[in-house]
Each structure stands twice: as structure tokens, then as C-alpha cells.
Design a protein around this motif. Structure first.
Motif, mmCIF file in Angstrom:
data_model
loop_
_atom_site.group_PDB
_atom_site.id
_atom_site.type_symbol
_atom_site.label_atom_id
_atom_site.label_comp_id
_atom_site.label_asym_id
_atom_site.label_seq_id
_atom_site.Cartn_x
_atom_site.Cartn_y
_atom_site.Cartn_z
ATOM 1 N N ARG A 135 57.597 92.845 58.228
ATOM 2 C CA ARG A 135 58.427 92.706 57.033
ATOM 3 C C ARG A 135 57.774 93.460 55.860
ATOM 4 N NH1 ARG A 135 61.671 88.322 56.212
ATOM 5 N NH2 ARG A 135 60.235 86.921 57.324
ATOM 6 N N GLU A 146 56.359 88.737 60.127
ATOM 7 C CA GLU A 146 55.787 88.724 58.782
ATOM 8 C C GLU A 146 55.016 90.006 58.486
ATOM 9 O OE1 GLU A 146 56.702 86.632 56.519
ATOM 10 O OE2 GLU A 146 57.944 85.816 58.119
ATOM 11 N N SER A 178 67.043 91.908 49.667
ATOM 12 C CA SER A 178 67.089 90.444 49.717
ATOM 13 C C SER A 178 67.238 89.939 51.144
ATOM 14 C CB SER A 178 68.243 89.923 48.848
ATOM 15 O OG SER A 178 69.484 90.443 49.295
ATOM 16 N N ASP A 179 67.977 90.682 51.984
ATOM 17 C CA ASP A 179 68.143 90.279 53.383
ATOM 18 C C ASP A 179 66.854 90.469 54.167
ATOM 19 O OD1 ASP A 179 70.744 89.666 52.816
ATOM 20 O OD2 ASP A 179 71.610 91.433 53.784
ATOM 21 N N GLU A 196 63.844 90.372 52.969
ATOM 22 C CA GLU A 196 62.885 89.367 52.506
ATOM 23 C C GLU A 196 63.147 87.998 53.138
ATOM 24 O OE1 GLU A 196 61.780 91.023 48.023
ATOM 25 O OE2 GLU A 196 63.470 89.649 48.294
ATOM 26 N N SER A 197 64.405 87.699 53.436
ATOM 27 C CA SER A 197 64.742 86.368 53.951
ATOM 28 C C SER A 197 65.006 86.341 55.458
ATOM 29 C CB SER A 197 65.976 85.828 53.216
ATOM 30 O OG SER A 197 67.104 86.661 53.432
ATOM 31 N N MET A 198 64.829 87.467 56.157
ATOM 32 C CA MET A 198 65.124 87.534 57.587
ATOM 33 C C MET A 198 64.270 86.545 58.365
ATOM 34 S SD MET A 198 67.126 89.173 59.677
ATOM 35 C CE MET A 198 67.531 90.625 58.699
ATOM 36 N N ARG A 199 64.903 85.830 59.299
ATOM 37 C CA ARG A 199 64.222 84.823 60.109
ATOM 38 C C ARG A 199 64.030 85.333 61.534
ATOM 39 N NH1 ARG A 199 64.690 79.346 58.721
ATOM 40 N NH2 ARG A 199 65.152 78.903 60.914
ATOM 41 N N THR A 247 66.940 84.700 63.953
ATOM 42 C CA THR A 247 68.035 85.655 63.793
ATOM 43 C C THR A 247 67.772 86.906 64.618
ATOM 44 O OG1 THR A 247 68.517 84.875 61.551
ATOM 45 C CG2 THR A 247 69.300 87.081 62.142
ATOM 46 N N ASP A 260 57.416 85.267 65.363
ATOM 47 C CA ASP A 260 57.491 85.088 63.913
ATOM 48 C C ASP A 260 56.296 85.723 63.203
ATOM 49 O OD1 ASP A 260 59.807 83.712 64.313
ATOM 50 O OD2 ASP A 260 58.978 81.721 63.952
ATOM 51 N N GLY A 264 74.255 89.221 54.967
ATOM 52 C CA GLY A 264 73.114 88.317 54.877
ATOM 53 C C GLY A 264 72.038 88.613 55.889
ATOM 54 N N HIS A 265 72.368 89.423 56.920
ATOM 55 C CA HIS A 265 71.409 89.759 57.965
ATOM 56 C C HIS A 265 71.228 91.263 58.094
ATOM 57 C CE1 HIS A 265 72.545 85.684 60.011
ATOM 58 N NE2 HIS A 265 71.645 85.535 59.050
#
Length: 300
Positions: free
Chosen positions: A136, A133, A177-178, A180-183, A186, A129, A53-54
Motif C-alpha cells: 500500500r 500494508e 482514498s480507496d 488507503e482504505s483497501m482491505r 476485498t 494482510d 470504493g474499491h
């Protein structure tokens, strides 16, 4: 000013040291063949340290490390790339399965600058953050580019089929998918876990004496404390493979590609060097057996 490095060993022109206080390893290789010096920091963290997931966290973090610190940042006109370009440095970073590395090559008079940048972002990177973006998008473009390269697809598929349990199963760049959703939180946890002097090796090679190298790295890294908590090792034992595994990827194209992959022992195993020699004999360059038997005979 003295330094707090103790000699570990000397081998093949390379001297290995360890910092008494923070555990930083240092390799020094004086090579006065050109009036330049290369400095690098290798962190013992790669995609194998990521969890499901990461995936892709190591590579994304590498990108964010160039976005700066409180002292080296775009708002102040002192971002890492601009400062290094001003002094004519060549620099980059790479991420792989077991490590992440950052390096600069420049004239000796600017060695302190390279060391200061690496020391500052070892514990002072912003990891914002907003920067995530923008990077990413860059990484997703890299992913798209890889999807159009048959060899990249074959290598990604080879690792995914060769390793079932071990994190080598995941591509270094991460699954889309990971990514795209990385925070951001994290990546900050990942950074705070692994980016410490006792999880890193600094390397200096070039037109520099051993004493100058030791003093310079002491000035930059000597005051950085070691990690508060033990660095996680995340040992994973891959189940024994009991048979051949095959996969096929169907894509539109003019030529096909074939990959055959074998598991080999770890890098420090005594068989590693002979295997590398065999690889060169079989496949490296125009004198290799594969080139002679396939290319020179117009079979491919």
C-alpha cells in the motif's frame, strides 16, 4: 506425456489453442531469432471490473502476486523475484483497464521455471494482510509521483471527464482514498473471482517449438480446474455524450500542457487499425505532422 490443448486457429505465425479441461487459452509464436523465450499470462481483469470504493484493487493485487505462494516466498528464500533473478530472467507485470499481465523472458532451459511460478500463483497466491500494508505504501508513493507529472494528471482528468458511468472513469491505480482504505479480504475476493485458467491467456514466443510449448504449459497448468462460478462480465453502457467537455488543472510550473481526447470504437472494430495509422502520422516521432509543425518551428 500428451497435452490436452486443441487448435483454434493459426494466423500470422501465431497458433491459438484452448485447453479442453480448464479453458486456458494459449498463444504460441515460435521465433528462433535469439536463444531466449518469453512467457506471459494475461488475465482478463482490469480496473474496469472494480466497483466504487474499491478502485485500485487490480493494481494492488498485481503487487501482492509477487509476494509469493506456499512454495515461492521470502521466508523460504524462494520469493518470485529472487528465483527469477538467479537465472538471469527479465520479468515484470502490468495492469490496465481491461487486463492484468505477468511475464518473464529467459533462456529456454528455464522456461519450466517461469511456467511453474505463474501456474503456482494463479491459484496459490498468499494475498496476506501484512504484504498489503507494505505494498500500500509503495502504491501511495506511485500516486504521489503521478500527481507531480502534468501528463499523468491530464490523462487521469481526461478519462474522468470522458466517461461518466463506465468504470473507465476511474484511474487504473485507483483513487487515493480507496487505496488507503483497501482491505485484504476485498483483494482475496477479487483474486478468487478472476484468477482462473478460463479467464486467462498464456503466451509463449521465442526460441521454442510449438510442441515443446504445449507440453510445458500442460505440465504447469493442465491440472488447475476452471472457475467454479461464471466469471462476472460487468457490462456497462456509457450514456451518449452530447457535447464537448472541457476541464482545466491549475498547478505551479514552468510550461503548460494540452490534451485533446476523442472516444473511438472498441479494439476489434474495423476502424481501429486505420485510427492507429492516423495517430502515428499525426503524432508519432520526429516525422509526424505535429512534430514538424510545432517542434521544428519552435512553437513548443
Amino acid at each position: 506425456m500428451g497435452h490436452r490443448f486443441e487448435l483454434v486457429e493459426r494466423f500470422g505465425g501465431v497458433s491459438s489453442f484452448r485447453h479442453r479441461d480448464n479453458g486456458l487459452e494459449l498463444l504460441v509464436c515460435p521465433t528462433p531469432v535469439a536463444p531466449v523465450v518469453s512467457f506471459g499470462v494475461v488475465y482478463r481483469v482490469g480496473s474496469r471490473h472494480e466497483t466504487g470504493g474499491h478502485t485500485g484493487a487490480t493494481h494492488l493485487l498485481e503487487h501482492l502476486m509477487f509476494k509469493g505462494t506456499d512454495r515461492y516466498n521470502a521466508d523460504a528464500g524462494t520469493e518470485v523475484a529472487r528465483v527469477l533473478q538467479r537465472v538471469g530472467a527479465s520479468f515484470n507485470a502490468t495492469t490496465w483497464l481491461d487486463r492484468t499481465s505477468y511475464f518473464e523472458t529467459l533462456v529456454l532451459e528455464h522456461l519450466d521455471l517461469a511456467i511453474d511460478i505463474e501456474a503456482d500463483r494463479m491459484r496459490g497466491a498468499l494475498v496476506r494482510d501484512a504484504d498489503l500494508e507494505s505494498e500500500r505504501t509503495v502504491v501511495l508513493n506511485e500516486l504521489d509521483g503521478g500527481e507531480n507529472e502534468p501528463f499523468d494528471l491530464l490523462m487521469k482528468g481526461s478519462f474522468a471527464h470522458a466517461f461518466v458511468e463506465h468504470p473507465y472513469h476511474h484511474p487504473t491505480i485507483g483513487w487515493r482514498s480507496d487505496v488507503e482504505s483497501m482491505r485484504g479480504d476485498t483483494l482475496r475476493r477479487f483474486y478468487d473471482t478472476y484468477y482462473h485458467p478460463d479467464n486467462a491467456t498464456a503466451v509463449i514466443a521465442g526460441d521454442v517449438t510449438e510442441e515443446v510449448a504445449l507440453e510445458a504449459v500442460e505440465r504447469g497448468f493442465g491440472a488447475i480446474p476452471p472457475a467454479v462460478h461464471p466469471i462476472p462480465s460487468r457490462p456497462v453502457r456509457e450514456p451518449e455524450q452530447r457535447g464537448e467537455r472541457r476541464f482545466r488543472i491549475h498547478r505551479a510550473g514552468e510550461v503548460g500542457a494540452l490534451a485533446l481526447t476523442w472516444k473511438v470504437p472498441e479494439g476489434l472494430h474495423p476502424d481501429t487499425a486505420p485510427l492507429q495509422v492516423v495517430t502515428q502520422v499525426v503524432a508519432d516521432g520526429v516525422t509526424s505532422r505535429l512534430h514538424q509543425r510545432l517542434v521544428e518551428t519552435n512553437r513548443c
